[in-house]
Write an enzyme that holds these catalytic residues in place. Structure first.
Site, PDB file in Angstrom:
ATOM      1  N   ASN A   6       0.737  -1.205  -0.110  1.00 49.18           N
ATOM      2  CA  ASN A   6      -0.057  -0.017  -0.346  1.00 49.18           C
ATOM      3  C   ASN A   6       0.817   0.761  -0.138  1.00 49.18           C
ATOM      4  O   ASN A   6       1.238   1.926   1.071  1.00 49.18           O
ATOM      5  CB  ASN A   6      -0.747   0.145   1.142  1.00 49.18           C
ATOM      6  CG  ASN A   6      -1.881   1.015   1.789  1.00 49.18           C
ATOM      7  OD1 ASN A   6      -2.319   1.224   2.404  1.00 49.18           O
ATOM      8  ND2 ASN A   6      -2.094   1.741  -0.049  1.00 49.18           N
ATOM      9  N   GLN A  43      -2.723   6.511  -2.353  1.00 51.30           N
ATOM     10  CA  GLN A  43      -2.486   7.693  -1.061  1.00 51.30           C
ATOM     11  C   GLN A  43      -1.809   8.918  -1.173  1.00 51.30           C
ATOM     12  O   GLN A  43      -0.100   7.890  -0.838  1.00 51.30           O
ATOM     13  CB  GLN A  43      -2.934   7.032   0.368  1.00 51.30           C
ATOM     14  CG  GLN A  43      -4.489   7.011   0.482  1.00 51.30           C
ATOM     15  CD  GLN A  43      -4.362   5.568   0.645  1.00 51.30           C
ATOM     16  OE1 GLN A  43      -2.944   5.095   0.887  1.00 51.30           O
ATOM     17  NE2 GLN A  43      -5.863   5.005   0.068  1.00 51.30           N
ATOM     18  N   ASN A  61      -7.179   9.591  -1.213  1.00 57.78           N
ATOM     19  CA  ASN A  61      -7.093   9.166  -2.189  1.00 57.78           C
ATOM     20  C   ASN A  61      -6.106   9.256  -3.193  1.00 57.78           C
ATOM     21  O   ASN A  61      -6.230  10.516  -3.834  1.00 57.78           O
ATOM     22  CB  ASN A  61      -8.251   8.356  -1.771  1.00 57.78           C
ATOM     23  CG  ASN A  61      -8.287   7.745  -0.627  1.00 57.78           C
ATOM     24  OD1 ASN A  61      -7.053   7.099   0.127  1.00 57.78           O
ATOM     25  ND2 ASN A  61      -9.892   7.229  -0.381  1.00 57.78           N
ATOM     26  N   CYS A  70      -5.351   6.421   7.995  1.00 51.45           N
ATOM     27  CA  CYS A  70      -4.551   5.494   7.016  1.00 51.45           C
ATOM     28  C   CYS A  70      -4.016   4.842   7.423  1.00 51.45           C
ATOM     29  O   CYS A  70      -2.728   5.327   8.477  1.00 51.45           O
ATOM     30  CB  CYS A  70      -4.035   5.877   5.474  1.00 51.45           C
ATOM     31  SG  CYS A  70      -3.207   4.671   4.367  1.00 51.45           S
ATOM     32  N   GLY A  71      -3.800   3.426   8.372  1.00 54.80           N
ATOM     33  CA  GLY A  71      -3.241   2.953   9.253  1.00 54.80           C
ATOM     34  C   GLY A  71      -1.662   2.522   8.825  1.00 54.80           C
ATOM     35  O   GLY A  71      -0.786   3.300   9.301  1.00 54.80           O
ATOM     36  N   HIS A 147     -15.508   1.771   7.726  1.00 53.79           N
ATOM     37  CA  HIS A 147     -15.594   0.225   7.145  1.00 53.79           C
ATOM     38  C   HIS A 147     -16.486  -0.486   7.267  1.00 53.79           C
ATOM     39  O   HIS A 147     -17.480  -0.358   7.919  1.00 53.79           O
ATOM     40  CB  HIS A 147     -14.609  -0.451   7.615  1.00 53.79           C
ATOM     41  CG  HIS A 147     -13.119  -0.082   7.331  1.00 53.79           C
ATOM     42  ND1 HIS A 147     -12.205  -0.785   6.410  1.00 53.79           N
ATOM     43  CD2 HIS A 147     -12.599   1.091   8.123  1.00 53.79           C
ATOM     44  CE1 HIS A 147     -10.924   0.450   6.427  1.00 53.79           C
ATOM     45  NE2 HIS A 147     -11.199   1.059   7.136  1.00 53.79           N
ATOM     46  N   ASN A 178     -15.467   2.094   2.780  1.00 56.28           N
ATOM     47  CA  ASN A 178     -14.216   0.190   2.954  1.00 56.28           C
ATOM     48  C   ASN A 178     -15.545  -0.895   3.166  1.00 56.28           C
ATOM     49  O   ASN A 178     -15.779  -0.783   4.151  1.00 56.28           O
ATOM     50  CB  ASN A 178     -13.051   0.810   3.295  1.00 56.28           C
ATOM     51  CG  ASN A 178     -12.474   1.547   2.984  1.00 56.28           C
ATOM     52  OD1 ASN A 178     -12.053   2.486   2.723  1.00 56.28           O
ATOM     53  ND2 ASN A 178     -12.860   3.010   4.333  1.00 56.28           N
ATOM     54  N   GLU A 195     -11.113  -0.683  -0.587  1.00 57.61           N
ATOM     55  CA  GLU A 195     -10.343   0.827  -0.479  1.00 57.61           C
ATOM     56  C   GLU A 195     -11.639   1.875  -1.171  1.00 57.61           C
ATOM     57  O   GLU A 195     -11.426   2.273  -2.227  1.00 57.61           O
ATOM     58  CB  GLU A 195      -9.203   1.661  -0.463  1.00 57.61           C
ATOM     59  CG  GLU A 195      -8.856   1.319   0.130  1.00 57.61           C
ATOM     60  CD  GLU A 195      -7.308   2.234   0.945  1.00 57.61           C
ATOM     61  OE1 GLU A 195      -6.974   3.249   1.994  1.00 57.61           O
ATOM     62  OE2 GLU A 195      -6.682   0.629   0.952  1.00 57.61           O
ATOM     63  N   CYS A 204      -4.646  -3.126   3.020  1.00 57.30           N
ATOM     64  CA  CYS A 204      -5.449  -1.410   4.438  1.00 57.30           C
ATOM     65  C   CYS A 204      -5.228  -1.733   5.683  1.00 57.30           C
ATOM     66  O   CYS A 204      -6.132  -2.234   6.504  1.00 57.30           O
ATOM     67  CB  CYS A 204      -7.402  -1.303   3.612  1.00 57.30           C
ATOM     68  SG  CYS A 204      -7.661   0.292   4.345  1.00 57.30           S
ATOM     69  N   THR A 206      -6.735   0.057   8.422  1.00 54.43           N
ATOM     70  CA  THR A 206      -7.475   0.375   8.559  1.00 54.43           C
ATOM     71  C   THR A 206      -8.738  -0.234   8.441  1.00 54.43           C
ATOM     72  O   THR A 206      -9.801  -0.951   9.280  1.00 54.43           O
ATOM     73  CB  THR A 206      -8.326   1.644   8.721  1.00 54.43           C
ATOM     74  OG1 THR A 206      -8.658   1.889   6.492  1.00 54.43           O
ATOM     75  CG2 THR A 206      -7.333   3.127   9.326  1.00 54.43           C
ATOM     76  N   GLY A 207      -8.483  -1.405   7.146  1.00 51.95           N
ATOM     77  CA  GLY A 207      -9.253  -2.346   7.206  1.00 51.95           C
ATOM     78  C   GLY A 207      -8.953  -3.382   7.726  1.00 51.95           C
ATOM     79  O   GLY A 207     -10.068  -4.466   8.782  1.00 51.95           O
TER      80      GLY A 207
END
Length: 264
Positions: A6, A43, A61, A70-71, A147, A178, A195, A204, A206-207
């Site tokens: 990512n 991103q 994004n 965004c983790g 999410h 998401n 996403e 992802c 955060t996902g």
């Protein structure tokens, strides 16, 4: 930089004079993120001064839309700036510690109320009474961004490239969403993510957080849990009433310069 594939363009605008001059309309963010005619990324990350934390992180994004969290980018920023970094985002305050290969990040507490996701109307967010074709009985979690999570028999068999964009813009999700599809095998989570504003992604963060939390609340796994994504594995830890802790690798790819005016 990238986290599990990512990938991010990170612009360091922490100097006050840079932060004041930096104007990032959606069209320019999308032009920078374009992989054919720009630099190319999932991103775009802007680092700015903050009076609340060590740095403020703005996240755009690939379609140019600004988002809250965004983790994987958070891990990259922590690794870039060093131990004990505190980060202000539109999704809340985050912090982390660098490790030899990446970072451990405090992603804050998840939110479950329907209006915190947000949803268009009230419902149970652990077992939502909605579905799209074979994707049924989802959970919804906000981890700084919204999410929806579907637990299925085999996440690899889901046509996420077709169903993801349909669910993302469903009127049930007024800020879009998401879309996560996951299955549990031998106590570990296997996850794919559509996403919001990006599309199918190799990872992802955060996902992974949202899916791990939903799986823990449903009693499907125990904490800590490995979450396997196409780009690699994250380790998630969480207990009710506590923040989510996410650990994973980061990679510094290159640094460079570009002409600002070339991006519109």
């Amino acid at each position: 930089m990238h986290g599990l594939g990512n990938d991010f363009v990170i612009i360091d605008a922490r100097a006050p004079e840079l932060a004041e001059q930096l104007n990032m309309p959606a069209e320019k963010a999308a032009a920078i993120a374009n992989r054919n005619s720009g630099i190319g990324c999932d991103q775009l990350i802007i680092l700015k001064p903050s009076d609340k934390a060590d740095v403020r992180m703005q996240i755009y994004n690939a379609d140019g839309g600004e988002v809250e969290a965004c983790g994987n980018a958070t891990r990259c920023v922590v690794k870039l700036l060093g131990d004990g970094t505190s980060i202000e985002t539109d999704g809340g305050m985050l912090s982390g510690q660098a490790t030899d290969t990446g970072a451990i990040v405090d992603m804050g507490e998840p939110r479950f109320d329907w209006n915190a996701i947000p949803l268009a109307y009230a419902m149970d967010t652990l077992h939502m009474p909605v579905g799209w074709e074979d994707l049924q009985d989802p959970a919804a979690v906000n981890v700084g961004n919204p999410h929806v999570i579907f637990f299925v028999d085999d996440s690899n068999s889901v046509e996420l490239d077709r169903l993801g964009p349909m669910i993302e813009v469903d009127p049930l999700f007024p800020e879009r969403v998401n879309v996560n599809v996951a299955h549990v095998h031998e106590g570990e989570i296997h996850l794919r993510v559509w996403e919001r504003g990006v599309g199918l992604t190799r990872a992802c963060g955060t996902g992974a957080c949202a899916t791990a939390v939903a799986a823990l609340k449903r009693g499907l796994v125990e904490s800590p849990v490995n979450v396997h994504l196409p780009g690699g594995t994250l380790i998630l830890s969480w207990q009710d009433g506590e923040p989510i802790m996410m650990q994973g690798p980061t990679t510094y790819v290159f640094s460079g310069e570009a002409n600002w005016d070339d991006f519109g």
